[in-house]
Design a protein around this motif. Structure first.
Motif, PDB file in Angstrom:
ATOM      1  N   ILE A 109       0.864  -1.177   0.000  1.00 50.44           N
ATOM      2  CA  ILE A 109       0.000   0.000   0.000  1.00 50.44           C
ATOM      3  C   ILE A 109       0.900   1.226   0.000  1.00 50.44           C
ATOM      4  CG2 ILE A 109      -1.758   1.283   1.261  1.00 50.44           C
ATOM      5  CD1 ILE A 109      -2.719  -1.332   2.450  1.00 50.44           C
ATOM      6  N   ILE A 110       0.669   2.097  -0.943  1.00 54.55           N
ATOM      7  CA  ILE A 110       1.592   3.211  -1.144  1.00 54.55           C
ATOM      8  C   ILE A 110       0.944   4.570  -0.916  1.00 54.55           C
ATOM      9  CG2 ILE A 110       3.161   4.318  -2.784  1.00 54.55           C
ATOM     10  CD1 ILE A 110       3.348   1.711  -4.273  1.00 54.55           C
ATOM     11  N   LEU A 111       1.566   5.361  -0.052  1.00 55.73           N
ATOM     12  CA  LEU A 111       1.176   6.772   0.120  1.00 55.73           C
ATOM     13  C   LEU A 111       2.383   7.586  -0.328  1.00 55.73           C
ATOM     14  CD1 LEU A 111      -0.959   8.769   1.484  1.00 55.73           C
ATOM     15  CD2 LEU A 111       0.495   8.663   3.483  1.00 55.73           C
ATOM     16  N   ASP A 112       2.517   7.703  -1.622  1.00 54.71           N
ATOM     17  CA  ASP A 112       3.724   8.333  -2.153  1.00 54.71           C
ATOM     18  C   ASP A 112       3.470   8.680  -3.616  1.00 54.71           C
ATOM     19  OD1 ASP A 112       6.272   9.195  -2.657  1.00 54.71           O
ATOM     20  OD2 ASP A 112       7.268   7.434  -1.856  1.00 54.71           O
ATOM     21  N   THR A 113       4.255   9.595  -4.114  1.00 51.12           N
ATOM     22  CA  THR A 113       4.085   9.988  -5.512  1.00 51.12           C
ATOM     23  C   THR A 113       4.605   8.914  -6.451  1.00 51.12           C
ATOM     24  OG1 THR A 113       4.845  12.094  -4.671  1.00 51.12           O
ATOM     25  CG2 THR A 113       4.297  11.985  -7.001  1.00 51.12           C
ATOM     26  N   ASN A 114       5.644   8.230  -6.018  1.00 53.62           N
ATOM     27  CA  ASN A 114       6.287   7.257  -6.892  1.00 53.62           C
ATOM     28  C   ASN A 114       5.532   5.943  -6.972  1.00 53.62           C
ATOM     29  OD1 ASN A 114       8.532   8.983  -7.412  1.00 53.62           O
ATOM     30  ND2 ASN A 114       9.262   8.497  -5.350  1.00 53.62           N
ATOM     31  N   VAL A 160      -0.776  29.613   1.260  1.00 53.88           N
ATOM     32  CA  VAL A 160       0.504  28.943   1.446  1.00 53.88           C
ATOM     33  C   VAL A 160       0.393  27.547   0.855  1.00 53.88           C
ATOM     34  CG1 VAL A 160       2.188  28.102   3.110  1.00 53.88           C
ATOM     35  CG2 VAL A 160       1.017  30.268   3.520  1.00 53.88           C
ATOM     36  N   GLY A 161       1.166  27.314  -0.183  1.00 56.71           N
ATOM     37  CA  GLY A 161       1.037  26.087  -0.967  1.00 56.71           C
ATOM     38  C   GLY A 161       1.823  24.919  -0.427  1.00 56.71           C
ATOM     39  N   GLY A 162       1.824  23.846  -1.192  1.00 63.17           N
ATOM     40  CA  GLY A 162       2.513  22.632  -0.752  1.00 63.17           C
ATOM     41  C   GLY A 162       3.730  22.361  -1.600  1.00 63.17           C
ATOM     42  N   VAL A 163       3.785  21.167  -2.131  1.00 63.68           N
ATOM     43  CA  VAL A 163       4.912  20.762  -2.952  1.00 63.68           C
ATOM     44  C   VAL A 163       4.380  20.511  -4.355  1.00 63.68           C
ATOM     45  CG1 VAL A 163       6.693  19.019  -3.271  1.00 63.68           C
ATOM     46  CG2 VAL A 163       6.013  19.711  -0.958  1.00 63.68           C
ATOM     47  N   ALA A 164       4.788  21.376  -5.279  1.00 61.85           N
ATOM     48  CA  ALA A 164       4.168  21.406  -6.601  1.00 61.85           C
ATOM     49  C   ALA A 164       4.268  20.073  -7.349  1.00 61.85           C
ATOM     50  CB  ALA A 164       4.782  22.521  -7.438  1.00 61.85           C
ATOM     51  N   SER A 165       5.215  19.236  -6.947  1.00 58.39           N
ATOM     52  CA  SER A 165       5.370  17.971  -7.669  1.00 58.39           C
ATOM     53  C   SER A 165       4.285  16.961  -7.289  1.00 58.39           C
ATOM     54  CB  SER A 165       6.750  17.371  -7.395  1.00 58.39           C
ATOM     55  OG  SER A 165       6.867  17.064  -6.023  1.00 58.39           O
ATOM     56  N   LEU A 166       3.570  17.251  -6.231  1.00 62.81           N
ATOM     57  CA  LEU A 166       2.518  16.333  -5.810  1.00 62.81           C
ATOM     58  C   LEU A 166       1.179  16.688  -6.437  1.00 62.81           C
ATOM     59  CD1 LEU A 166       3.245  16.063  -1.969  1.00 62.81           C
ATOM     60  CD2 LEU A 166       4.026  14.565  -3.812  1.00 62.81           C
ATOM     61  N   GLN A 167       0.520  15.683  -6.932  1.00 65.04           N
ATOM     62  CA  GLN A 167      -0.804  15.899  -7.490  1.00 65.04           C
ATOM     63  C   GLN A 167      -1.719  16.493  -6.426  1.00 65.04           C
ATOM     64  OE1 GLN A 167      -1.751  15.322 -10.669  1.00 65.04           O
ATOM     65  NE2 GLN A 167      -3.716  16.260 -10.162  1.00 65.04           N
ATOM     66  N   LYS A 170      -5.717  24.209  -7.059  1.00 65.65           N
ATOM     67  CA  LYS A 170      -6.828  24.373  -7.993  1.00 65.65           C
ATOM     68  C   LYS A 170      -8.129  24.616  -7.231  1.00 65.65           C
ATOM     69  CE  LYS A 170      -6.667  21.547 -11.556  1.00 65.65           C
ATOM     70  NZ  LYS A 170      -6.848  20.297 -12.350  1.00 65.65           N
ATOM     71  N   GLY A 171      -8.293  23.870  -6.167  1.00 67.95           N
ATOM     72  CA  GLY A 171      -9.502  23.990  -5.355  1.00 67.95           C
ATOM     73  C   GLY A 171      -9.635  25.368  -4.721  1.00 67.95           C
ATOM     74  N   PHE A 172      -8.537  25.855  -4.167  1.00 72.23           N
ATOM     75  CA  PHE A 172      -8.573  27.199  -3.566  1.00 72.23           C
ATOM     76  C   PHE A 172      -9.021  28.226  -4.603  1.00 72.23           C
ATOM     77  CE2 PHE A 172      -5.085  25.939  -0.325  1.00 72.23           C
ATOM     78  CZ  PHE A 172      -6.039  25.572   0.608  1.00 72.23           C
ATOM     79  N   ARG A 173      -8.401  28.167  -5.746  1.00 72.35           N
ATOM     80  CA  ARG A 173      -8.711  29.126  -6.807  1.00 72.35           C
ATOM     81  C   ARG A 173     -10.162  28.997  -7.248  1.00 72.35           C
ATOM     82  NH1 ARG A 173      -3.063  28.618  -7.557  1.00 72.35           N
ATOM     83  NH2 ARG A 173      -2.207  30.559  -8.349  1.00 72.35           N
ATOM     84  N   LEU A 174     -10.568  27.767  -7.407  1.00 74.64           N
ATOM     85  CA  LEU A 174     -11.946  27.506  -7.819  1.00 74.64           C
ATOM     86  C   LEU A 174     -12.924  28.089  -6.809  1.00 74.64           C
ATOM     87  CD1 LEU A 174     -13.746  25.941  -9.835  1.00 74.64           C
ATOM     88  CD2 LEU A 174     -13.583  23.971  -8.305  1.00 74.64           C
ATOM     89  N   GLY A 201       4.987  26.598  -0.224  1.00 75.11           N
ATOM     90  CA  GLY A 201       5.138  26.105   1.139  1.00 75.11           C
ATOM     91  C   GLY A 201       5.966  24.842   1.105  1.00 75.11           C
ATOM     92  N   GLY A 202       5.553  23.817   1.803  1.00 76.27           N
ATOM     93  CA  GLY A 202       6.319  22.573   1.801  1.00 76.27           C
ATOM     94  C   GLY A 202       5.747  21.569   2.773  1.00 76.27           C
ATOM     95  N   TYR A 203       4.538  21.859   3.262  1.00 76.87           N
ATOM     96  CA  TYR A 203       3.806  20.932   4.127  1.00 76.87           C
ATOM     97  C   TYR A 203       4.385  20.757   5.529  1.00 76.87           C
ATOM     98  CZ  TYR A 203       0.751  19.567   0.290  1.00 76.87           C
ATOM     99  OH  TYR A 203      -0.184  19.574  -0.713  1.00 76.87           O
TER     100      TYR A 203
END
Lengths: 334, 334
Positions: free
Chosen positions: B120-125, B183-190, B197-201, B218-220
DNA sequence: TTGTAGGCGTTATCAC
DNA sequence: GTGATAACGCCTACAA
């Protein structure tokens, strides 16, 4: 799924050679090794750890038993274990005990069942099978972390909770506070008894008379800190400082004081223990005694590795240092 | 260590009978079973899981891969997995990836090596071996959690990050705020892209014009929240609200605002996402969108169990609900 | 209802 | 350097 036999055929060698190539490459002719590795790649072969473990009698994994994992102290501990384990090619299994003997025993079955080579425990309980065992004569791959109220003579790593707690009390006393409250932990834990003892010791050393009514029960959670604070306020006994047995409760305490309109540290100083990441970012920043849990994990894993090398002579006890981190939740009394 | 043969001898039966007694007691005469169990007890026998697994081709364990475990969101996730796993007699192994492909692959080797039945993976990769695999035709015991930017058609469980984030933005907008920072997160993460996108929406839906300069990286982490806040303040552009991509950063934000003498929520409203335990006890209590990570873990484990039963027809995607929790860090604009 | 025996995939001890 | 082969401990047809 390709097995060693497939590789042997594919590479035109015997399975013995394949096995050798994988574990003791130096014992095999380079060109042979190359053939084998090619076969391994093209069939994307992976040695079956079950079979390998069955033969070698080891699984290269440890199981770590913790009451729960949502507390940052615990998760830091686990992370520390994982770091050292990974460096040494050891896998970490996770067993959550909820503080229950039964669950711990169930997890311990994994080492009895050879799925894990050993167990690292951050819990008050000791696995049933280990409990009444003369560990001196029958070595047992179990390492204890932080808790140490058992009689079992197992390798262990811990903090000096008494002196660590005394340090917080000392700090408060030196700031001129004399009416000091305390939010405790869980009395059944040795850790909690020690921290209590330490608070008292630290206060007495500075000649402060303890008001037992202000020493109340907690439970190591945010909620319990909040609850204890409400209770303290309801007593209507003046106090100017609260010593908390951990940061989690201290954060609950600060939150509740703020809600009640009491300023920290102007009206009441608050200290925690553990120095969680959140301590620094509390409002105000929480003064705390740093007890780096990831170091405990690392040391525990190292003890485990030592044990593998020589069960008899592995170190018996490691006591890690602590450090007072002063932030803005404590101030000199007005 | 006693093995099945010892038990057989001790009980005066064959090893087959011992095995049966342990796995299919109903197929064995009660008195025989009793004899066997006595032998088991007196020799304190435990079936060797390695041997058993080798024979049955399963290890009854899953490995869960997470970038790190110190974040409460992650540890809650792992705890959720453990809960369901335990109910079903499955063991949980832990693999920390630090977000690195190499470490993930190393952990994946465990399922290739049969030490785990699935991952079970909680990761981008995505594990290398799985990446370029037609999962439709060659079923793979891998479940994805939260991240889903891969093309791999694997079973997954996630939140609707877009709508969840929009909910926070909507809340802020309805309180009358128009000068909104983020304050954002890590752009490489979906996940991060979706929350953005949600904030803007959410803001646009309420007719608010976005000032891109106030949307910062930001960076979480707590630290990154603090850092981003300092940067925002340095811009000298007025704003009355900050949308944070997660609670951890929001806590850092609130702390930093307080230090700068800016009152929350009187001067600036702050929202987080995740609804960590700490959100409730921040000062002031943090308004957040609840995304219960332990539920993700539970669902992911359930998907895994479904997969075991029938790899082909297991559910492909589960989307869990979210909920706005309003506390004291947000208020109507003055 | 119980026992016999083959095999799961490795590793390690021998010979060669 | 390499190849047979006997374990490791268990499960499960199949036979009795």
């Amino acid at each position: 799924m390709a097995n060693i036999k497939d590789i042997a055929e594919h590479a035109g060698v015997s399975i013995a050679t394949v096995s050798r190539t994988l574990r003791e490459p130096h014992k095999v002719k380079p060109e042979t090794a190359k053939k084998v590795m090619e076969a391994v790649d093209s069939l994307s072969y992976r040695t079956n750890m079950l079979a390998s473990g069955l033969r070698t009698q080891r699984s290269d994994s440890v199981i770590v038993a913790v009451p729960d994992i949502s507390n940052p102290f615990t998760s830091g501990f686990v992370q520390g274990i994982e770091n050292i384990a990974r460096e040494n090619g050891i896998k970490v299994m996770l067993g959550i005990t909820e503080g229950k003997q039964e669950l711990l025993d169930r997890h311990y079955a994994m080492v009895a069942g050879k799925q894990a080579d050993g167990m690292i425990i951050l819990d008050t309980n000791i696995p049933g099978p280990v409990k009444h065992l003369d560990v001196q004569t029958s070595p047992t791959p179990v390492i204890l972390a932080c808790e140490y109220n058992s009689n079992a003579q197992l390798p262990r790593v811990r903090f000096d909770n008494i002196e660590a707690a005394a340090l917080a009390a000392d700090h408060i006393a030196k700031l001129g506070h004399t009416k000091v409250a305390c939010v405790g932990g869980v009395a059944s834990l040795q850790m909690s008894r020690d921290r209590q003892k330490g608070f008292r010791l630290g206060l007495r050393r500075q000649g402060i008379i303890i008001n037992e009514t202000l020493f109340v029960e907690g439970g190591y959670t945010l909620e319990s800190g909040a609850k204890a604070t409400k209770y303290l306020l309801s007593l209507d006994i003046p106090f100017t400082a609260i010593l908390c047995e951990n940061d989690e409760m201290a954060i609950g305490v600060i939150h509740t004081l703020a809600k009640a309109g009491i300023r920290v540290p102007e009206d009441v100083s608050v200290t925690g223990m553990d120095n969680l990441r959140y301590a620094e970012y509390a409002n105000p920043g929480l003064t705390s005694v740093a007890l780096p849990s990831s170091l405990v994990g690392e040391q525990a894993m190292r003890l485990m590795l030592d044990y593998y090398i020589d069960p008899a002579s592995s170190v018996r006890e490691v006591v890690l240092g602590h450090e007072l981190v002063i932030r803005n939740s404590t101030a000199h009394i007005n």
